[in-house]
Design a protein around this motif. Structure first.
Motif, PDB file in Angstrom:
ATOM      1  N   ASP A 103       0.883  -1.313  -0.163  1.00 33.27           N
ATOM      2  CA  ASP A 103      -0.269  -0.111   0.072  1.00 33.27           C
ATOM      3  C   ASP A 103       1.054   1.094   0.043  1.00 33.27           C
ATOM      4  O   ASP A 103       0.475   2.417   0.633  1.00 33.27           O
ATOM      5  N   GLY A 104       1.929   1.327  -0.806  1.00 39.15           N
ATOM      6  CA  GLY A 104       2.839   2.439  -0.975  1.00 39.15           C
ATOM      7  C   GLY A 104       3.730   2.622   0.210  1.00 39.15           C
ATOM      8  O   GLY A 104       4.318   3.678   0.200  1.00 39.15           O
ATOM      9  N   THR A 105       3.951   1.760   1.079  1.00 34.05           N
ATOM     10  CA  THR A 105       4.736   1.961   2.246  1.00 34.05           C
ATOM     11  C   THR A 105       5.690   0.677   2.623  1.00 34.05           C
ATOM     12  O   THR A 105       5.164  -0.412   2.019  1.00 34.05           O
ATOM     13  N   ILE A 106       6.898   1.066   3.116  1.00 32.54           N
ATOM     14  CA  ILE A 106       7.698   0.057   3.616  1.00 32.54           C
ATOM     15  C   ILE A 106       7.631  -0.174   5.106  1.00 32.54           C
ATOM     16  O   ILE A 106       7.602   1.038   5.712  1.00 32.54           O
ATOM     17  N   ASN A 107       7.223  -1.289   5.370  1.00 32.59           N
ATOM     18  CA  ASN A 107       6.787  -1.379   6.958  1.00 32.59           C
ATOM     19  C   ASN A 107       7.563  -2.289   7.889  1.00 32.59           C
ATOM     20  O   ASN A 107       8.331  -2.952   7.609  1.00 32.59           O
ATOM     21  N   CYS A 108       7.726  -1.741   9.130  1.00 37.86           N
ATOM     22  CA  CYS A 108       8.518  -2.418  10.238  1.00 37.86           C
ATOM     23  C   CYS A 108       7.494  -3.034  11.116  1.00 37.86           C
ATOM     24  O   CYS A 108       6.554  -2.849  11.728  1.00 37.86           O
ATOM     25  N   PRO A 109       7.904  -4.591  11.308  1.00 37.95           N
ATOM     26  CA  PRO A 109       6.985  -5.159  12.108  1.00 37.95           C
ATOM     27  C   PRO A 109       7.292  -4.932  13.625  1.00 37.95           C
ATOM     28  O   PRO A 109       6.292  -5.549  14.454  1.00 37.95           O
ATOM     29  N   CYS A 110       8.105  -4.340  14.102  1.00 34.46           N
ATOM     30  CA  CYS A 110       8.372  -4.192  15.640  1.00 34.46           C
ATOM     31  C   CYS A 110       7.355  -3.250  16.293  1.00 34.46           C
ATOM     32  O   CYS A 110       6.832  -3.447  17.296  1.00 34.46           O
ATOM     33  N   HIS A 111       7.302  -1.845  15.636  1.00 34.94           N
ATOM     34  CA  HIS A 111       6.673  -0.980  16.372  1.00 34.94           C
ATOM     35  C   HIS A 111       5.589  -0.255  15.317  1.00 34.94           C
ATOM     36  O   HIS A 111       4.907   0.884  15.900  1.00 34.94           O
ATOM     37  N   GLY A 112       5.204  -0.984  14.130  1.00 32.38           N
ATOM     38  CA  GLY A 112       4.650  -0.052  13.226  1.00 32.38           C
ATOM     39  C   GLY A 112       4.807   0.962  12.674  1.00 32.38           C
ATOM     40  O   GLY A 112       3.954   1.537  11.778  1.00 32.38           O
ATOM     41  N   SER A 113       5.925   1.306  12.583  1.00 34.67           N
ATOM     42  CA  SER A 113       6.473   2.356  11.657  1.00 34.67           C
ATOM     43  C   SER A 113       6.297   2.109   9.992  1.00 34.67           C
ATOM     44  O   SER A 113       6.486   0.897   9.744  1.00 34.67           O
ATOM     45  N   LYS A 114       6.040   3.198   9.451  1.00 36.93           N
ATOM     46  CA  LYS A 114       5.852   2.986   7.783  1.00 36.93           C
ATOM     47  C   LYS A 114       6.615   4.043   7.113  1.00 36.93           C
ATOM     48  O   LYS A 114       6.571   5.310   7.817  1.00 36.93           O
ATOM     49  N   PHE A 115       7.217   3.573   5.990  1.00 40.23           N
ATOM     50  CA  PHE A 115       8.101   4.738   5.235  1.00 40.23           C
ATOM     51  C   PHE A 115       7.394   4.631   3.794  1.00 40.23           C
ATOM     52  O   PHE A 115       7.107   3.519   3.326  1.00 40.23           O
ATOM     53  N   LYS A 116       7.357   5.700   3.182  1.00 40.42           N
ATOM     54  CA  LYS A 116       6.954   5.959   1.949  1.00 40.42           C
ATOM     55  C   LYS A 116       7.947   5.340   0.731  1.00 40.42           C
ATOM     56  O   LYS A 116       9.043   5.635   0.990  1.00 40.42           O
ATOM     57  N   ILE A 117       7.407   4.513  -0.029  1.00 39.08           N
ATOM     58  CA  ILE A 117       8.217   4.141  -1.050  1.00 39.08           C
ATOM     59  C   ILE A 117       8.883   5.035  -1.948  1.00 39.08           C
ATOM     60  O   ILE A 117      10.039   4.644  -2.570  1.00 39.08           O
ATOM     61  N   ALA A 118       8.596   6.336  -2.318  1.00 40.45           N
ATOM     62  CA  ALA A 118       8.861   7.079  -3.053  1.00 40.45           C
ATOM     63  C   ALA A 118      10.355   7.815  -2.517  1.00 40.45           C
ATOM     64  O   ALA A 118      11.046   8.170  -3.183  1.00 40.45           O
ATOM     65  N   ASP A 119      10.262   8.308  -1.200  1.00 41.33           N
ATOM     66  CA  ASP A 119      11.368   8.994  -0.589  1.00 41.33           C
ATOM     67  C   ASP A 119      11.894   8.290   0.524  1.00 41.33           C
ATOM     68  O   ASP A 119      12.955   9.055   1.053  1.00 41.33           O
ATOM     69  N   GLY A 120      11.323   7.289   1.086  1.00 39.05           N
ATOM     70  CA  GLY A 120      11.946   6.629   2.589  1.00 39.05           C
ATOM     71  C   GLY A 120      11.192   7.684   3.600  1.00 39.05           C
ATOM     72  O   GLY A 120      11.671   7.432   4.894  1.00 39.05           O
ATOM     73  N   ALA A 121      10.267   8.672   3.400  1.00 41.33           N
ATOM     74  CA  ALA A 121       9.996   9.595   4.333  1.00 41.33           C
ATOM     75  C   ALA A 121       8.960   8.690   5.187  1.00 41.33           C
ATOM     76  O   ALA A 121       8.524   7.872   4.835  1.00 41.33           O
ATOM     77  N   VAL A 122       9.025   9.248   6.696  1.00 43.87           N
ATOM     78  CA  VAL A 122       7.992   8.491   7.454  1.00 43.87           C
ATOM     79  C   VAL A 122       6.624   8.881   7.085  1.00 43.87           C
ATOM     80  O   VAL A 122       6.237  10.142   7.037  1.00 43.87           O
ATOM     81  N   ALA A 123       5.790   7.749   7.058  1.00 38.49           N
ATOM     82  CA  ALA A 123       4.206   8.024   6.812  1.00 38.49           C
ATOM     83  C   ALA A 123       3.580   7.774   8.047  1.00 38.49           C
ATOM     84  O   ALA A 123       2.474   8.138   8.118  1.00 38.49           O
ATOM     85  N   HIS A 124       4.327   7.039   9.125  1.00 36.39           N
ATOM     86  CA  HIS A 124       3.589   6.692  10.202  1.00 36.39           C
ATOM     87  C   HIS A 124       4.532   6.374  11.282  1.00 36.39           C
ATOM     88  O   HIS A 124       5.600   5.409  11.003  1.00 36.39           O
ATOM     89  N   GLY A 125       4.697   6.978  12.393  1.00 35.49           N
ATOM     90  CA  GLY A 125       5.528   6.539  13.432  1.00 35.49           C
ATOM     91  C   GLY A 125       5.272   5.418  14.345  1.00 35.49           C
ATOM     92  O   GLY A 125       4.296   4.443  13.848  1.00 35.49           O
ATOM     93  N   PRO A 126       6.153   4.972  15.084  1.00 37.21           N
ATOM     94  CA  PRO A 126       6.917   5.852  15.876  1.00 37.21           C
ATOM     95  C   PRO A 126       8.216   6.424  15.275  1.00 37.21           C
ATOM     96  O   PRO A 126       8.853   7.425  15.914  1.00 37.21           O
ATOM     97  N   ALA A 127       8.688   6.024  14.237  1.00 35.42           N
ATOM     98  CA  ALA A 127       9.990   6.621  13.690  1.00 35.42           C
ATOM     99  C   ALA A 127       9.877   7.865  13.473  1.00 35.42           C
ATOM    100  O   ALA A 127       8.585   8.437  13.244  1.00 35.42           O
ATOM    101  N   THR A 128      10.924   8.524  13.496  1.00 41.41           N
ATOM    102  CA  THR A 128      10.746  10.069  13.093  1.00 41.41           C
ATOM    103  C   THR A 128      11.539  10.687  12.150  1.00 41.41           C
ATOM    104  O   THR A 128      11.533  11.581  11.681  1.00 41.41           O
TER     105      THR A 128
END
Length: 146
Positions: A103-128
């Motif tokens: 769905d357009g994001t790269i996803n972390c299984p540990c705490h739910g962070s999501k990053f945009k596939i276009a530029d690696g920007a944070v789409a959803h935290g807790p990553a900042t």
């Protein structure tokens, strides 16, 4: 009486906990594995697999998605047809290995962070912090680490 202090003496004197810390601290600074190190915009050092290594063919990277290469700790995405991007596959929150691209994001299984596939920007935290970019090259149909 004088004593010569050796690593063995120090290890014996420090016990298991101290020995673990010392062994971890004694890790070699040199690396002959052919891996490449880069520094992210946040100053963190990231390491990917051997330079020049073939990762995949272009047709293995879905348009609007991507693929994670766990051994190389790299994710390659294709936000739009023919536009290939690569990022570290290590979450900037607590350094977990990213697990899926959907769905357009790269996803972390540990705490739910999501990053945009276009530029690696944070789409959803807790990553900042965004994912650090990795360098790739395309030779014919082959995607390689640069």
């Amino acid at each position: 009486m004088t004593y010569e202090t050796t690593r063995r003496t120090v290890l014996l004197a420090t016990g298991a906990t101290g020995a673990t810390a010392l062994v971890a601290a004694c890790g070699g600074g040199g690396d002959d594995s052919g891996s490449t190190s880069t520094q992210s915009p946040t100053g963190e050092k990231t390491t990917s697999g051997p330079a020049g290594q073939a990762l995949a063919d272009i047709d293995e990277i879905p348009v609007g998605g991507g693929k994670i290469f766990k051994d190389e700790k790299v994710v390659v995405t294709q936000p739009e047809e023919g536009q290939l991007k690569a990022f570290s596959a290590i979450c900037t929150h607590q350094h977990c290995l990213l697990s899926t691209v959907s769905d357009g994001t790269i996803n972390c299984p540990c705490h739910g962070s999501k990053f945009k596939i276009a530029d690696g920007a944070v789409a959803h935290g807790p990553a900042t912090q965004p994912l650090p970019a990795e360098q790739i090259t395309v030779e014919g149909n082959s995607i390689r680490l640069a």
